[in-house]
Motif scaffolding. Structure first.
Motif, PDB file in Angstrom:
ATOM      1  N   LYS A 129       0.537   4.321  -2.739  1.00  0.00           N
ATOM      2  CA  LYS A 129       0.299   5.507  -2.440  1.00  0.00           C
ATOM      3  C   LYS A 129       1.169   6.816  -3.064  1.00  0.00           C
ATOM      4  CE  LYS A 129      -3.518   5.235   0.044  1.00  0.00           C
ATOM      5  NZ  LYS A 129      -4.703   5.512  -0.543  1.00  0.00           N
ATOM      6  N   SER A 130       2.467   6.208  -3.180  1.00  0.00           N
ATOM      7  CA  SER A 130       3.491   6.886  -3.798  1.00  0.00           C
ATOM      8  C   SER A 130       3.301   6.991  -5.216  1.00  0.00           C
ATOM      9  CB  SER A 130       4.843   6.459  -3.403  1.00  0.00           C
ATOM     10  OG  SER A 130       5.233   6.281  -1.910  1.00  0.00           O
ATOM     11  N   HIS A 144      -0.713  11.650  -9.969  1.00  0.00           N
ATOM     12  CA  HIS A 144      -1.361  13.025  -9.934  1.00  0.00           C
ATOM     13  C   HIS A 144      -0.560  14.169 -10.112  1.00  0.00           C
ATOM     14  CE1 HIS A 144      -4.517  15.726  -8.391  1.00  0.00           C
ATOM     15  NE2 HIS A 144      -3.655  16.284  -7.572  1.00  0.00           N
ATOM     16  N   THR A 177       0.803  -1.299  -0.142  1.00  0.00           N
ATOM     17  CA  THR A 177      -0.031  -0.119   0.082  1.00  0.00           C
ATOM     18  C   THR A 177       0.764   1.225   0.017  1.00  0.00           C
ATOM     19  OG1 THR A 177      -1.852  -1.034   1.280  1.00  0.00           O
ATOM     20  CG2 THR A 177      -1.945   1.251   1.206  1.00  0.00           C
ATOM     21  N   PRO A 178       1.907   1.326   0.923  1.00  0.00           N
ATOM     22  CA  PRO A 178       2.695   2.604   0.919  1.00  0.00           C
ATOM     23  C   PRO A 178       3.216   2.873  -0.682  1.00  0.00           C
ATOM     24  CG  PRO A 178       3.233   1.409   2.792  1.00  0.00           C
ATOM     25  CD  PRO A 178       2.378   0.378   1.902  1.00  0.00           C
ATOM     26  N   GLU A 194       0.537   6.924  -6.761  1.00  0.00           N
ATOM     27  CA  GLU A 194      -0.663   7.719  -6.858  1.00  0.00           C
ATOM     28  C   GLU A 194      -0.365   9.342  -6.897  1.00  0.00           C
ATOM     29  OE1 GLU A 194      -3.282   6.794  -3.703  1.00  0.00           O
ATOM     30  OE2 GLU A 194      -4.317   4.972  -4.841  1.00  0.00           O
ATOM     31  N   LYS A 195       0.677   9.811  -5.788  1.00  0.00           N
ATOM     32  CA  LYS A 195       1.090  10.915  -5.723  1.00  0.00           C
ATOM     33  C   LYS A 195       1.794  11.423  -7.156  1.00  0.00           C
ATOM     34  CE  LYS A 195       1.286  11.165  -0.761  1.00  0.00           C
ATOM     35  NZ  LYS A 195       2.193  11.181   0.367  1.00  0.00           N
TER      36      LYS A 195
END
Length: 107
Positions: free
Chosen positions: A91-92, A98, A87-88, A94-95
């Motif tokens: 999330k990275s 984005h 998950t981490p 995703e950033k």
């Protein structure tokens, strides 16, 4: 759009000549010429598959012209790998995605 139009557009987009495609997939130039010149002329399934595979698109895309078919084909393998990551890390990513999206579409 028709198969004829989608094939012509994809060949143009990839800068591939009909003669080159003919040689790569082992289908006569005259046969391929029929597909791009005659709205009524469609390939047999096996030939349509060879064309799509060589152009790295789906048969569905050549028939419908729907870019989502290509999107799914090109992103699904990446998605399958991504969801297996911790998950981490997801999330990275995703950033990062984005940030690139904002940079690309906001400027």
């Amino acid at each position: 759009m028709s198969f004829k139009d989608n094939l012509k557009n994809e060949l143009s987009y990839q800068d591939i000549q009909l003669k080159q495609l003919s040689e790569k997939i082992g289908v006569s130039y005259a046969t391929l010429l029929c597909y791009v010149n005659n709205r009524e002329c469609l390939p047999k399934i096996d030939v349509g598959y060879k064309i799509a595979k060589e152009l790295n698109v789906t048969v569905e895309y050549l028939i419908t012209g729907n870019p989502e078919d290509i999107y799914i084909k090109n992103t699904l393998p990446l998605y399958k790998e991504l969801i297996k990551l911790p998950t981490p890390i997801i999330k990275s990513f995703e950033k990062i995605i984005h940030s690139y999206y904002e940079l690309y579409y906001k400027h």
